[in-house]
Design a protein around this motif. Structure first.
Motif, PDB file in Angstrom:
ATOM      1  N   ALA A   1       0.838  -1.211   0.000  1.00  0.00           N
ATOM      2  CA  ALA A   1       0.000   0.000   0.000  1.00  0.00           C
ATOM      3  C   ALA A   1       0.869   1.255   0.000  1.00  0.00           C
ATOM      4  O   ALA A   1       0.556   2.250  -0.673  1.00  0.00           O
ATOM      5  CB  ALA A   1      -0.924  -0.009   1.208  1.00  0.00           C
ATOM      6  N   LEU A   2       1.983   1.220   0.754  1.00  0.00           N
ATOM      7  CA  LEU A   2       2.882   2.373   0.784  1.00  0.00           C
ATOM      8  C   LEU A   2       3.491   2.628  -0.594  1.00  0.00           C
ATOM      9  O   LEU A   2       3.571   3.772  -1.055  1.00  0.00           O
ATOM     10  CB  LEU A   2       3.986   2.140   1.824  1.00  0.00           C
ATOM     11  CG  LEU A   2       5.074   3.227   1.916  1.00  0.00           C
ATOM     12  CD1 LEU A   2       4.474   4.567   2.263  1.00  0.00           C
ATOM     13  CD2 LEU A   2       6.137   2.838   2.937  1.00  0.00           C
ATOM     14  N   LEU A   3       3.925   1.561  -1.282  1.00  0.00           N
ATOM     15  CA  LEU A   3       4.503   1.724  -2.622  1.00  0.00           C
ATOM     16  C   LEU A   3       3.473   2.263  -3.606  1.00  0.00           C
ATOM     17  O   LEU A   3       3.798   3.073  -4.480  1.00  0.00           O
ATOM     18  CB  LEU A   3       5.065   0.391  -3.114  1.00  0.00           C
ATOM     19  CG  LEU A   3       6.295  -0.128  -2.366  1.00  0.00           C
ATOM     20  CD1 LEU A   3       6.721  -1.470  -2.919  1.00  0.00           C
ATOM     21  CD2 LEU A   3       7.447   0.857  -2.469  1.00  0.00           C
ATOM     22  N   GLU A   4       2.232   1.808  -3.466  1.00  0.00           N
ATOM     23  CA  GLU A   4       1.172   2.344  -4.339  1.00  0.00           C
ATOM     24  C   GLU A   4       0.956   3.834  -4.069  1.00  0.00           C
ATOM     25  O   GLU A   4       0.778   4.626  -5.002  1.00  0.00           O
ATOM     26  CB  GLU A   4      -0.124   1.558  -4.103  1.00  0.00           C
ATOM     27  CG  GLU A   4      -1.236   1.930  -5.066  1.00  0.00           C
ATOM     28  CD  GLU A   4      -2.464   1.046  -4.888  1.00  0.00           C
ATOM     29  OE1 GLU A   4      -3.484   1.331  -5.531  1.00  0.00           O
ATOM     30  OE2 GLU A   4      -2.387   0.075  -4.114  1.00  0.00           O
ATOM     31  N   ALA A   5       0.982   4.224  -2.795  1.00  0.00           N
ATOM     32  CA  ALA A   5       0.851   5.644  -2.458  1.00  0.00           C
ATOM     33  C   ALA A   5       2.034   6.437  -3.008  1.00  0.00           C
ATOM     34  O   ALA A   5       1.876   7.579  -3.473  1.00  0.00           O
ATOM     35  CB  ALA A   5       0.754   5.807  -0.947  1.00  0.00           C
ATOM     36  N   ILE A   6       3.239   5.854  -2.979  1.00  0.00           N
ATOM     37  CA  ILE A   6       4.415   6.524  -3.540  1.00  0.00           C
ATOM     38  C   ILE A   6       4.241   6.722  -5.034  1.00  0.00           C
ATOM     39  O   ILE A   6       4.552   7.790  -5.585  1.00  0.00           O
ATOM     40  CB  ILE A   6       5.690   5.713  -3.222  1.00  0.00           C
ATOM     41  CG1 ILE A   6       6.017   5.787  -1.709  1.00  0.00           C
ATOM     42  CG2 ILE A   6       6.878   6.209  -4.038  1.00  0.00           C
ATOM     43  CD1 ILE A   6       7.143   4.876  -1.282  1.00  0.00           C
ATOM     44  N   ASP A   7       3.729   5.683  -5.733  1.00  0.00           N
ATOM     45  CA  ASP A   7       3.491   5.819  -7.177  1.00  0.00           C
ATOM     46  C   ASP A   7       2.492   6.928  -7.471  1.00  0.00           C
ATOM     47  O   ASP A   7       2.690   7.736  -8.395  1.00  0.00           O
ATOM     48  CB  ASP A   7       2.974   4.491  -7.747  1.00  0.00           C
ATOM     49  CG  ASP A   7       4.042   3.408  -7.729  1.00  0.00           C
ATOM     50  OD1 ASP A   7       5.227   3.781  -7.713  1.00  0.00           O
ATOM     51  OD2 ASP A   7       3.699   2.227  -7.715  1.00  0.00           O
ATOM     52  N   ASP A   8       1.411   6.983  -6.695  1.00  0.00           N
ATOM     53  CA  ASP A   8       0.406   8.035  -6.907  1.00  0.00           C
ATOM     54  C   ASP A   8       1.016   9.418  -6.684  1.00  0.00           C
ATOM     55  O   ASP A   8       0.783  10.350  -7.473  1.00  0.00           O
ATOM     56  CB  ASP A   8      -0.778   7.824  -5.959  1.00  0.00           C
ATOM     57  CG  ASP A   8      -1.551   6.560  -6.298  1.00  0.00           C
ATOM     58  OD1 ASP A   8      -1.418   6.092  -7.455  1.00  0.00           O
ATOM     59  OD2 ASP A   8      -2.266   6.037  -5.421  1.00  0.00           O
ATOM     60  N   ALA A   9       1.791   9.559  -5.606  1.00  0.00           N
ATOM     61  CA  ALA A   9       2.410  10.855  -5.318  1.00  0.00           C
ATOM     62  C   ALA A   9       3.401  11.250  -6.406  1.00  0.00           C
ATOM     63  O   ALA A   9       3.509  12.421  -6.779  1.00  0.00           O
ATOM     64  CB  ALA A   9       3.105  10.811  -3.959  1.00  0.00           C
ATOM     65  N   TYR A  10       4.134  10.262  -6.938  1.00  0.00           N
ATOM     66  CA  TYR A  10       5.094  10.567  -8.011  1.00  0.00           C
ATOM     67  C   TYR A  10       4.368  11.007  -9.278  1.00  0.00           C
ATOM     68  O   TYR A  10       4.819  11.938  -9.964  1.00  0.00           O
ATOM     69  CB  TYR A  10       5.944   9.330  -8.287  1.00  0.00           C
ATOM     70  CG  TYR A  10       6.966   9.540  -9.385  1.00  0.00           C
ATOM     71  CD1 TYR A  10       8.034  10.417  -9.223  1.00  0.00           C
ATOM     72  CD2 TYR A  10       6.855   8.868 -10.599  1.00  0.00           C
ATOM     73  CE1 TYR A  10       8.965  10.614 -10.221  1.00  0.00           C
ATOM     74  CE2 TYR A  10       7.778   9.060 -11.607  1.00  0.00           C
ATOM     75  CZ  TYR A  10       8.832   9.930 -11.413  1.00  0.00           C
ATOM     76  OH  TYR A  10       9.747  10.132 -12.414  1.00  0.00           O
TER      77      TYR A  10
END
Length: 944
Positions: free
Chosen positions: A339-348
Motif C-alpha cells: 500500500a505504501l509503494l502504491e501511495a508513492i506511485d500516486d504521489a510521483y
C-alpha cells in the motif's frame, strides 16, 4: 445499284460519276432510301412469311426493322463493342506507356549523366570546399560542447565543494555530538566512581551498626528473658513459702512418691515428644526443600515457557508474512509495504517527488548464492527495509506518506537521503578482495545504481567478506592478518567476525532474502508445531509442579501445625515437671531459706531490670545510628542508580552518534572520491580542449589552403563525405561507360517523343471514352423514349385503320423479351372474341396485314412505298376498303411515291393526275424460255 462486283453512279446524261460503294451508301442515307426495309419494299413472299409466322419475336423483329430501331440498336451494340475494345487498347497503351516512361527515364538519366559530368566535377570541387570548412565547424562544435561541459563541470565542482563543506559541517556536528555525549558519560562515570568508595564505606558502616544493633537487641532480649524468669521464680518462691507455712505439720511422703512417679512418666513422655518433634522437624525440612526445589524448577520452566511463547509468536508472525509473500513478495518487508509503494506511485504521478523514492532496498537486490541469505541479512539488518530519497524535500513527502501506514510509537523504515546517480561507485581501490570468498557487493545482483550506492555509503558492503564456514572465518579474520580493506566478515550462520571479536547471530533463518518460500514455510510450520508441543509439555510439567508444590505446602503446613502442637505439649510437660520438682524441693527446704532466696531473687531482679534499661537505651541509640547509616547508604545508592539510569540512554545515544559519525565519514569519503573523480574528468576535459584548439588551428589552416574564403556549411562532414564518394563513383562510372554523345541524345529524343505521343493518345482516348459514355447514356434514354413513341403511334394508327371496317385489334409490345402479339376482332363491338391473325380468313388476314403495313408506313420514314400483291386473298369488299385506305394515305403523303403491284384489275380506281396505272402484257401461252441473250459491255452501258 448494288451488284456483286461493282457499283456505278451515273448522272442525268448517263455518264458514270463514281464507282465507290461508300458514295452510294451516303446517297441512300441522305435520301433515307432503305432498300432492305420490308416496309419500303414488301414482296409477296415476305408478306406471306410474315402472315404465316407464329413467332411473336419475328413480328417484333419485323417491327424493329421496319422502324429502323433494329439498326439503331445494332449501332449502339457496335458502339459499345468499340468502346470496350478502346478500353482494352487504353489498358494496353498504359502498360506500354509505363514501359516507355521507364525507358525514357533511363535515356534521360543517361543523357543527363553525360550532360552533367562537368557539373558533377564542379559540384565535387564545391563539396570538397564545404568538406574542409565542415570539418572546421564540427571541431568548433566539439570545442563549444567541451567548453560547455567544462563550465557544467566547474559548476558541479562548486556544488561538490558546497556539499563537501555541508558534509564536513554535518561530520563536525556529529563528532561534537559524540564528544558531548561521551563527556556526559565520562562525567557520570567519574561521579559514579567517585561515589563508589563512599558508598562502600557507608554500606560497611550500615552493616556494622546493624550488627551492633542486633547484638544489643539480643542482649536486651536475654536480659528481658532473664527478668521474666526471675519474676516467675519470685512468684513461685512466694507461693511456695505460703504453702510451706500452711502445710508444715502434715506428712507429705506419699504425695512425694506420687510426684516422683509422675515426674518420671512426664520425662519419658517429653523424651518421646522430643523424638517425635525431631522427626516432624526433619519432615518439615524435607518438605521445605522439596517446595523450594519445585519452585526453582517451576520458575526455570516458566521462563523457558515465556521464551518459547515469544519464539512461537515470532515464528507465527514470520509464517504469516511468508504465506502472504507467496502472492506478494513485498509483504515480507511489512504488511503495509504494497500500500505504501502504491501511495508513492500516486504521489510521483502527481509530481510531489523530484525523483521517485527507491525501496525497500531488500526488494531491489538478488542473491547470487542462496546459502548466503542469512549472512547478508545479518550484515544489512534494517537497511533491507530502508528507502532512498534524492533530497530532503522528497524525504519529508515520504515521511508524511509513512505516517498514514505506521502508527505513532511504532518503528518506521529508515530513509536514506542521497543524490541519485545512474552509475555505481567505483570502489575497486578500497574494496576488500579474497580469491576464495566474495564481498557482500559481489555476492549481490543489484540493477539499480541508487540501491548499490546507498548500501556502499551506509554499510560499506564492498569491505565485508562472506565466509560460509565458521572456523574458516575465524582463521581468515583472527588467526592471520585480515585481507586488505576488510573490516569484518559474516558466516553462513549469520555470525559476525572481527579481527579480535566474534558475535553469534540471534537468528537461525533468513527473513527477507530467502528464495525457497515453500521450504521456509514448511520448516516454519514444523518448527511452530514443535514449539507448540514443547509449550504443551512444559505447561503439563508446570501443572504437575504446581500440584506437587501445593501438596507439599499442605503437608508442610500440617507438619508445622503438628510441630507447634508437639512444642506446646513438650513445654507443658516440662513446666509440669518443674512444678512437681519445685514442690518437692520446697518441701525439703525450710521457709527461712526460701525467704532468703526470694530476697536474693528480688535483688537480682532489680539489677537485671537496671541492666535491661541500660541495654534498651543503648539499643535505641544503636537503632537510630543504624537507621541513619542505612538512610545515608540508600541515598548514595539511589544517586548511583540514578546516574546508571542516566548513563544507559546516553550509551544508546553514544552508539547512534558513533554510527552517525561513521555514516558522515563515509559520506565525506564518498564526496571526496566523487570530487576527485570529477576533478580528474574536468582536467581531462581541459587537456582535451587544448588539443582540440590546436587541431582547430591546423584544420582552419588546411581549409584556407583549399578555400581561402570561409563557407557557411549546413551539412555534416560525414554527409558531405558520403556525397563526395558517391559523386566520385558516378564520375568514374560515367568515364567507364561513356559512349557516343549524339547517339545518346538522339535515342533520348526519340524515346521522349514516343512517350509523349502515346501519352497524348491515351489521354485523348480516355477523354473520348468518358464523353462517349455520357453521350451513349443520353442517347439510350432518348432511344427508349423514341421507341415508346413509335410503339404508341403504331398502336393508334392500327386501331384507327381497323375501325374503318368496324374491326377491333390489339398490339402488345414486350420490349424486354422482344415480342409482338397482334390480335384482331372482326366481329361487332365487344361481342366477338379477339382472335389470332392465323385464325382469320384470307381476306380478313390480308386486310389486317394492310392495316398493319399502313400503320408502319405512318411511323416509318422512306421516300417510297412498294407493295406486291397485297390484295390476293381479299374479297371485293376488303379489297375496296384496303385500296381506299392506301389511296387516302397516299393522298395525305404526296411527297412520297407509292408503288402497288397486283394481278387484279384497277379499272375501278378513280381517274386522277396523281394515279398512274401500268399494265403488263399477258405472257405467250406455251412459251418455255425467255428471249434473253448475252450482251456486250458497250451495249449494257448504252442500255443503261
Amino acid at each position: 445499284m448494288d451488284g456483286s462486283r461493282s457499283y456505278k453512279l451515273k448522272s442525268e446524261t448517263g455518264s458514270v460519276v463514281s464507282t465507290r460503294k461508300e458514295e452510294l451508301i451516303a446517297i441512300l442515307d441522305h435520301f433515307n432510301i432503305q432498300v432492305d426495309n420490308p416496309v419500303s419494299v414488301l414482296t409477296q413472299e415476305m408478306s406471306k412469311q410474315f402472315l404465316q409466322s407464329k413467332n411473336e419475336g419475328d413480328k417484333y423483329k419485323f417491327f424493329m426493322k421496319a422502324t429502323q430501331l433494329e439498326q439503331m440498336k445494332e449501332d449502339y451494340s457496335y458502339i459499345m463493342e468499340t468502346k470496350e475494345r478502346t478500353k482494352e487498347q487504353i489498358s494496353q497503351g498504359e502498360e506500354r506507356l509505363t514501359e516507355l516512361k521507364r525507358q525514357c527515364l533511363e535515356k534521360e538519366e543517361r543523357f543527363q549523366s553525360i550532360a552533367g559530368l562537368s557539373t558533377m566535377k564542379a559540384t565535387l570541387e564545391n563539396l570538397k570546399h564545404e568538406m574542409a570548412w565542415a570539418v572546421v565547424n564540427e571541431i568548433e562544435k566539439q570545442l563549444n560542447a567541451i567548453r560547455d561541459n567544462i563550465k557544467i563541470g566547474e559548476d558541479r565542482a562548486a556544488r561538490l565543494d558546497r556539499k563537501m563543506e555541508e558534509q564536513q559541517v554535518r561530520l563536525n556536528e556529529a563528532e561534537q555530538k559524540y564528544k558531548d555525549i561521551q563527556d556526559k558519560l565520562e562525567k557520570i562515570s567519574e561521579e559514579t566512581n567517585a561515589r563508589a568508595p563512599e558508598c562502600m564505606t557507608l554500606k560497611a558502616d550500615a552493616v556494622a551498626k546493624k550488627r551492633a544493633y542486633n547484638e544489643a537487641e539480643v542482649l536486651y532480649n536475654r536480659s528481658l528473658n532473664e527478668y521474666k524468669a526471675l519474676k516467675k521464680d519470685d512468684e513461685q518462691l512466694c507461693k511456695r513459702i505460703e504453702e510451706l507455712k500452711k502445710s508444715t505439720d502434715q506428712s507429705l511422703e506419699p504425695e512425694r512418691l506420687e510426684r516422683q512417679k509422675k515426674i518420671s512418666w512426664l520425662k519419658e513422655k517429653v523424651k518421646a515428644l522430643q523424638n517425635q518433634e525431631n522427626s516432624v522437624n526433619q519432615e518439615s525440612e524435607q518438605f521445605q526443600q522439596a517446595i523450594e526445589k519445585d519452585r526453582e524448577e517451576h520458575g526455570k520452566i516458566k521462563r523457558e515457557e515465556l521464551d518459547l511463547k515469544h519464539t512461537l509468536s515470532y515464528n507465527q508472525r514470520q509464517l504469516k508474512e511468508l504465506k502472504d509473500s507467496k502472492t506478494d513478495r513485498l509483504k515480507r518487508f511489512g504488511p503495509y509495504v504494497p500500500a505504501l509503494l502504491e501511495a508513492i506511485d500516486d504521489a510521483y504521478r502527481q509530481g510531489r517527488f523530484t525523483y521517485k523514492p527507491v525501496g525497500p532496498l531488500g526488494a531491489c537486490i538478488h542473491l547470487r548464492d542462496p546459502e548466503l541469505a542469512l549472512a547478508i541479512e545479518s550484515c544489512l539488518k534494517g537497511l533491507l527495509q530502508a528507502y532512498c530519497c534524492h533530497n530532503h524535500a522528497d524525504e519529508r513527502v515520504l515521511q508524511a506518506l509513512m505516517k498514514k501506514f505506521y502508527l505513532p510509537g511504532t518503528s518506521r523504515p529508515q530513509i536514506i537521503v542521497s543524490e541519485f546517480r545512474n552509475e555505481i561507485y567505483d570502489v575497486r581501490h578500497r574494496a576488500a578482495y579474497h580469491p576464495e570468498f566474495p564481498t557482500v557487493l559481489t555476492a549481490l545482483e543489484i540493477d539499480n545504481a541508487v540501491v548499490a550506492n546507498s548500501l556502499i555509503d551506509m554499510r560499506g558492503i564492498e569491505t565485508v567478506l562472506l565466509i560460509k564456514n565458521n572456523s574458516v572465518a575465524r582463521a581468515v579474520m583472527q588467526s592471520q592478518k585480515p585481507p586488505k580493506n576488510c573490516r569484518e566478515a559474516f558466516t553462513a550462520d549469520g555470525d559476525q567476525v572481527f579481527p579480535g571479536r566474534y558475535y553469534s547471530s540471534e537468528y537461525t533463518r533468513p527473513k527477507f532474502l530467502s528464495r525457497d518460500v515453500d521450504s521456509e514455510i514448511s520448516d516454519l510450520e514444523h518448527e511452530v508445531e514443535n514449539k507448540t508441543a514443547q509449550i504443551l509439555n512444559l505447561q503439563q510439567h508446570l501443572s504437575a509442579l504446581e500440584k506437587g508444590i501445593k501438596r507439599n505446602e499442605e503437608l508442610l503446613k500440617r507438619c508445622q501445625l503438628h510441630y507447634k502442637e508437639l512444642k506446646m505439649k513438650i513445654r507443658k510437660n516440662i513446666s509440669e515437671i518443674r512444678e512437681l520438682e519445685n514442690i518437692e524441693e520446697h518441701q525439703s527446704v525450710d521457709i527461712a531459706t526460701l525467704e532468703d532466696e526470694a530476697q536474693e531473687n528480688k535483688s537480682k531482679m532489680k539489677m537485671v531490670e537496671k541492666h535491661m534499661e541500660q541495654q534498651k537505651e543503648n539499643m535505641e541509640h544503636l537503632r537510630s545510628l543504624k537507621i541513619e547509616a542505612e538512610n545515608k547508604y540508600d541515598a548514595i545508592k539511589l544517586k548511583i542508580n540514578q546516574l546508571s539510569e542516566l548513563a544507559d540512554p546516553l550509551k544508546d545515544e553514544l552508539n547512534l552518534a558513533d554510527s552517525e559519525v561513521d555514516n558522515q565519514k563515509r559520506g565525506k569519503r564518498h564526496y571526496e572520491e566523487k570530487q576527485k573523480e570529477h576533478l580528474d574528468t574536468l582536467n581531462k576535459k581541459k587537456r582535451e580542449l587544448d588539443m582540440k584548439e590546436k587541431e582547430l588551428e591546423e584544420k582552419m589552416s588546411q581549409a584556407r589552403q583549399i578555400c581561402p574564403e570561409r563557407i557557411e556549411v549546413e551539412k555534416s562532414a560525414s554527409t558531405l563525405d558520403k556525397e563526395i564518394n558517391r559523386l566520385r563513383q558516378q564520375i568514374q562510372a560515367e568515364h567507364a561507360s561513356h559512349g557516343d554523345r549524339e547517339e545518346i541524345m538522339r535515342q533520348y529524343q526519340e524515346a521522349r517523343e514516343t512517350y509523349l505521343d502515346l501519352d497524348n493518345k491515351v489521354r485523348t482516348l480516355k477523354k473520348f471514352i468518358k464523353l462517349l459514355g455520357e453521350i451513349m447514356t443520353h442517347r439510350f434514354k432518348t432511344y427508349q423514349q423514341f421507341r415508346r413513341c413509335l410503339t404508341l403511334r403504331c398502336k393508334l394508327y392500327f386501331d384507327n385503320l381497323l375501325s374503318q371496317r368496324a374491326y377491333c385489334g390489339k398490339m402488345n409490345f414486350d420490349h424486354k423479351n422482344e415480342t409482338l402479339s397482334i390480335s384482331v376482332q372482326p366481329g361487332e363491338g365487344n361481342k366477338a372474341a379477339f382472335n389470332d391473325m392465323r385464325a382469320l380468313s384470307g381476306g380478313e388476314r390480308s386486310f389486317s396485314t394492310v392495316c398493319f403495313i399502313l400503320s408502319l408506313w405512318s411511323i416509318a420514314e422512306s421516300p417510297f412505298r412498294c407493295l406486291d400483291e397485297f390484295d390476293v386473298y381479299m374479297d371485293m369488299v376488303n379489297r375496296r376498303i384496303a385500296m381506299d385506305l392506301i389511296l387516302k394515305m397516299a393522298d395525305s403523303q404526296r411527297f412520297r411515291q407509292f408503288i402497288l403491284l397486283t394481278p387484279q384489275s384497277m379499272s375501278s380506281l378513280p381517274s386522277s393526275k396523281l394515279i398512274r396505272i401500268l399494265r403488263m402484257s399477258d405472257p405467250e401461252r406455251g412459251q418455255t424460255t425467255l428471249p434473253f441473250r448475252p450482251v456486250t459491255q458497250e451495249e449494257e452501258d448504252d442500255q443503261s
